[in-house]
Design a protein around this motif. Structure first.
Motif, PDB file in Angstrom:
ATOM      1  N   ASN A   1       0.838  -1.197   0.000  1.00  0.00           N
ATOM      2  CA  ASN A   1       0.000   0.000   0.000  1.00  0.00           C
ATOM      3  C   ASN A   1       0.871   1.244   0.000  1.00  0.00           C
ATOM      4  O   ASN A   1       1.988   1.244   0.514  1.00  0.00           O
ATOM      5  N   ILE A   2       0.340   2.280  -0.591  1.00  0.00           N
ATOM      6  CA  ILE A   2       0.982   3.594  -0.575  1.00  0.00           C
ATOM      7  C   ILE A   2      -0.108   4.630  -0.406  1.00  0.00           C
ATOM      8  O   ILE A   2      -1.197   4.507  -0.996  1.00  0.00           O
ATOM      9  N   SER A   3       0.149   5.638   0.446  1.00  0.00           N
ATOM     10  CA  SER A   3      -0.878   6.638   0.721  1.00  0.00           C
ATOM     11  C   SER A   3      -0.231   7.990   0.958  1.00  0.00           C
ATOM     12  O   SER A   3       0.917   8.094   1.390  1.00  0.00           O
ATOM     13  N   ASN A   4      -0.995   9.020   0.685  1.00  0.00           N
ATOM     14  CA  ASN A   4      -0.571  10.397   0.938  1.00  0.00           C
ATOM     15  C   ASN A   4      -1.777  11.138   1.501  1.00  0.00           C
ATOM     16  O   ASN A   4      -2.782  11.314   0.810  1.00  0.00           O
ATOM     17  N   SER A   5      -1.682  11.540   2.765  1.00  0.00           N
ATOM     18  CA  SER A   5      -2.827  12.175   3.418  1.00  0.00           C
ATOM     19  C   SER A   5      -3.060  13.605   2.962  1.00  0.00           C
ATOM     20  O   SER A   5      -4.129  14.163   3.203  1.00  0.00           O
ATOM     21  N   ARG A   6      -2.070  14.214   2.304  1.00  0.00           N
ATOM     22  CA  ARG A   6      -2.220  15.600   1.836  1.00  0.00           C
ATOM     23  C   ARG A   6      -1.552  15.723   0.474  1.00  0.00           C
ATOM     24  O   ARG A   6      -0.390  16.122   0.368  1.00  0.00           O
ATOM     25  N   LEU A   7      -2.276  15.374  -0.577  1.00  0.00           N
ATOM     26  CA  LEU A   7      -1.720  15.428  -1.920  1.00  0.00           C
ATOM     27  C   LEU A   7      -1.313  16.861  -2.261  1.00  0.00           C
ATOM     28  O   LEU A   7      -2.139  17.782  -2.210  1.00  0.00           O
ATOM     29  N   ASN A   8      -0.040  17.045  -2.605  1.00  0.00           N
ATOM     30  CA  ASN A   8       0.483  18.358  -2.969  1.00  0.00           C
ATOM     31  C   ASN A   8       0.152  19.397  -1.897  1.00  0.00           C
ATOM     32  O   ASN A   8      -0.131  20.555  -2.197  1.00  0.00           O
ATOM     33  N   ASP A   9       0.188  18.956  -0.633  1.00  0.00           N
ATOM     34  CA  ASP A   9      -0.098  19.816   0.526  1.00  0.00           C
ATOM     35  C   ASP A   9      -1.513  20.380   0.509  1.00  0.00           C
ATOM     36  O   ASP A   9      -1.794  21.401   1.160  1.00  0.00           O
ATOM     37  N   SER A  10      -2.419  19.724  -0.203  1.00  0.00           N
ATOM     38  CA  SER A  10      -3.804  20.183  -0.263  1.00  0.00           C
ATOM     39  C   SER A  10      -4.629  19.444   0.787  1.00  0.00           C
ATOM     40  O   SER A  10      -4.108  18.665   1.591  1.00  0.00           O
ATOM     41  N   ASP A  11      -5.932  19.653   0.764  1.00  0.00           N
ATOM     42  CA  ASP A  11      -6.833  18.933   1.666  1.00  0.00           C
ATOM     43  C   ASP A  11      -7.288  17.606   1.075  1.00  0.00           C
ATOM     44  O   ASP A  11      -8.142  16.930   1.661  1.00  0.00           O
ATOM     45  N   PHE A  12      -6.731  17.221  -0.063  1.00  0.00           N
ATOM     46  CA  PHE A  12      -7.081  15.944  -0.683  1.00  0.00           C
ATOM     47  C   PHE A  12      -6.049  14.883  -0.306  1.00  0.00           C
ATOM     48  O   PHE A  12      -4.864  15.179  -0.128  1.00  0.00           O
ATOM     49  N   SER A  13      -6.504  13.643  -0.220  1.00  0.00           N
ATOM     50  CA  SER A  13      -5.621  12.515   0.080  1.00  0.00           C
ATOM     51  C   SER A  13      -5.774  11.458  -1.003  1.00  0.00           C
ATOM     52  O   SER A  13      -6.746  11.466  -1.768  1.00  0.00           O
ATOM     53  N   GLY A  14      -4.810  10.543  -1.061  1.00  0.00           N
ATOM     54  CA  GLY A  14      -4.856   9.472  -2.041  1.00  0.00           C
ATOM     55  C   GLY A  14      -4.321   8.176  -1.468  1.00  0.00           C
ATOM     56  O   GLY A  14      -3.470   8.187  -0.570  1.00  0.00           O
ATOM     57  N   ASN A  15      -4.825   7.041  -1.978  1.00  0.00           N
ATOM     58  CA  ASN A  15      -4.408   5.742  -1.466  1.00  0.00           C
ATOM     59  C   ASN A  15      -4.495   4.699  -2.571  1.00  0.00           C
ATOM     60  O   ASN A  15      -5.414   4.715  -3.400  1.00  0.00           O
TER      61      ASN A  15
END
Length: 670
Positions: free
Chosen positions: A466-480
């Protein structure tokens, strides 16, 4: 022959007449560079010097504190400075006291680091600090000795040998003058308590004297009286009689209770009106006619301070004014509010992050340069950083610049976020289990998480990435993104699953976030076809939407706040199955230190699952309960309606499950 006097021994091969320096050499000097040493001299190559000038130069070097011996030679125009440096302390060992907490003791008590130069005075100071720390634990006649060992490499090993001495046990504790209250209740607030039978048991009083708390216990008792309305109460300092033959003590308090006061009125006095009094009254819980409680008064004062501080009055003061009427034993309570000036944040300084990037920390803060101060935003920023799980400690210091400006200094202590796991275990259901994994939820300090895990037991095999980013490009969006493969043996059938999940989320506010994901999996049954019945291999294609409220203050050990989540999984976007799963979780966390005097955490957790679907539902999609992480004390997957046609009375799962639990956790060591 030893050539050291009180500060140094100077041997000069130089005539009384001045001589010209042709070159300067240094022998035995390590801790001062040659360039720095040359700049410290009042003369240079080409100058004429005499014995007095050379003498002063050696003294200046010696005063730097790096040497045990220093002298100078002057031969044929070459001025040579010779040094014997102090040895380096390469090892520090603690014996007889807090050996399991050696590193903490080195930092907080001994205060000498490995690699430091040997200094006898610092060793003596460390001995005193150790003795003082032991005395604060209630032990007397302690002895601290220091052993020095010269190692082969020329460094020194220091060993602190500690004899902790004896602990004083309070055998009898009496209170003179107590009439209205129950003195047994004082045990809830004081640190020094009377020894109870079998005091070594958890929850019993061992009676060991805590000397550092002795000066405060009478104040704690008086505070307890004031929580019950005794505003005129007086509690004297304890009188202690120690028997040094048995190391036991008798202790007594002299108490004057006075009368109980009830509240006649509650009012607010603002030196400068910055908010309507009616708004302030909304956070005040003290009421006319009730017994005065100093604890409630403090809570109300804190609430008023937060209310005013949230309007940028960072230095607001809430001063109590209790006007007692001794004729009718009533009290007029006045909250005097001095707001001060509104404060703006000049700068936010990040410190202590040796790994995590500054921007990862800054994006979690609700205060930035140029913002007006808010106490709630400050506290929420600390909680937000704690929920990351990247740091062991987080503090935000307010550095006052002037009446209208401050800097915020965010200090963090990095936690180990990377994990290489090679482990094993045993469970009643899965038998022997082996786990291999590599993960890091803060790769290169970027806030990105990644992990690979492989597990195998007698009943399960699984692998995942798994790979995740809770703040995509320091925005309020996340990805997993994740992929997995697993095989599970449910007693009388086996199901093998392979799948992939891709999702994104959005943080709507500082507490609320949403998540949307798509998952696809192939699921293959193996086993007795009679037992499996209608079950057959299937593909699942599903979309999951979820929302989460999280106001907790820490990722691993929250001590306050709530965590609530609700998710809906809709299967049937393609695939072979069609159903809706609802999952609801709730968690409430309360730190108990303010209530019971030590760091314990109370938790309440609840979970409710509901599956909506008509016709046959695949066994693997139903809910099961039992085992660690569900209902402890039961075998895994054992709770539910039993299929009578199975060899092991295996449950067929259910469409609804509910579980809840209450927990109290406390540290075995601080």
């Amino acid at each position: 022959m030893k050539r050291t006097l009180l500060f140094l021994t100077l041997i000069l091969a130089i005539s009384a007449n001045a001589m010209t320096i042709q070159s300067i050499k240094y022998i035995g000097m390590v801790h001062i560079s040659e360039n720095v040493a040359l700049r410290m001299l009042p003369f240079e190559i080409g100058d004429d010097i005499n014995e007095a000038m050379a003498d002063e130069a050696v003294k200046k070097y010696f005063q730097q504190g790096y040497f045990t011996d220093a002298w100078v030679d002057f031969t044929e125009g070459v001025l040579t400075f010779n040094f014997v440096e102090k040895p380096v302390i390469s090892k520090i060992v603690l014996e007889g006291w807090k050996e399991t907490e050696e590193e903490e003791v080195l930092n907080t008590v001994i205060q000498i680091k490995r690699g430091a130069l040997y200094n006898q005075k610092k060793l003596e100071d460390a001995k005193k600090r150790i003795a003082q720390a032991i005395s604060q634990e209630g032990k007397i006649d302690s002895v601290v000795e220091v052993e020095k060992e010269l190692l082969d490499n020329g460094s020194i090993k220091i060993t602190f040998i500690v004899n902790e001495g004896e602990t004083i046990v309070i055998e009898n504790l009496t209170y003179d003058g107590v009439k209205e209250l129950d003195s047994d209740d004082f045990d809830d607030v004081i640190a020094n308590k009377e020894h109870e039978f079998m005091g070594w048991l958890f929850g019993r009083n061992d009676g060991e004297m805590q000397l550092d708390d002795l000066a405060y216990d009478n104040l704690r008792i008086r505070d307890y009286y004031m929580q019950n309305g005794f505003l005129d109460s007086a509690v004297g300092t304890p009188f202690v009689r120690v028997n040094f033959d048995s190391y036991t003590a008798d202790m007594s308090y002299q108490i004057e209770e006075g009368a109980v006061y009830t509240i006649n009125s509650v009012s607010i006095h603002q030196v400068e009106n910055v908010i309507e009094n009616e708004k302030i009254k909304e956070v005040i819980t003290l009421e006319n006619g009730e017994v005065f409680n100093i604890k409630t008064f403090r809570e109300n004062a804190k609430a008023i301070k937060t209310l005013i501080a949230d309007k940028a009055y960072a230095f607001v003061q809430v001063i109590p004014d209790l006007k007692k009427n001794k004729e009718d034993n009533t009290v007029d309570v006045v909250f005097k509010v001095i707001p001060g000036e509104q404060v703006r944040i000049r700068n936010v300084i990040i410190a202590g992050n040796t790994r995590t990037l500054d921007r990862i920390i800054r994006r979690e803060l609700f205060l930035g340069a140029g913002d007006m101060y808010s106490l709630t935003d400050l506290e929420d920023s600390k909680s937000s950083l704690g929920r990351l799980g990247f740091f062991d400690e987080t503090t935000i210091e307010e550095k006052r610049i002037n009446e209208n400006t401050m800097d915020l200094v965010v200090k963090v202590k990095e936690a180990p976020t990377g994990n290489i796991q090679v482990g094993g275990g045993y469970g009643s259901y899965g038998g022997i289990m082996v786990t291999l994994g590599v993960s890091d939820k803060n790769i290169w300090g970027s806030g990105i998480g990644m992990g690979v895990t492989i597990e195998r037991s007698e009943t399960t095999e699984s692998a995942s990435f798994n790979i995740s980013n809770s703040r995509l490009n320091d925005s309020d969006f996340s990805g997993n993104f994740s992929i997995h493969t697993s095989t599970n043996d449910y007693y009388d059938y086996i199901i093998a699953s392979k799948g992939i999940t891709l999702g994104t989320g959005h943080r709507f506010s500082r507490y609320i976030s949403g998540y949307l994901s798509y998952g696809y999996s192939d699921n293959v049954y193996e086993g007795n076809t009679t037992i499996l019945g209608n079950a057959e291999s299937y593909a699942k294609s599903a979309i999951t939407a979820s929302v989460k409220y999280d106001s907790t203050d820490d990722f691993y050990l929250p001590r306050k706040g709530m965590a609530i989540s609700q998710s809906l999984e809709q299967a049937g976007i393609g695939g072979d199955v069609d159903f809706v799963k609802s999952r609801t979780t709730f968690g409430k966390y309360i730190g108990l230190e303010d209530y019971i005097g030590f760091d314990a955490i109370a938790r309440y957790k609840a979970r409710y699952n509901h599956l909506f679907g008509s016709g046959f539902i695949q066994y693997a999609e139903k809910f099961y309960m039992g085992g660690i992480g569900s209902v402890r004390g039961y075998e895994s997957y054992s709770i539910g309606s039993i299929r009578p046609d199975t060899t092991y009375s295996q449950t067929s799962g259910g469409k609804q499950t509910f579980s809840n639990s209450g927990e109290i956790s406390f540290p075995l060591i601080p």
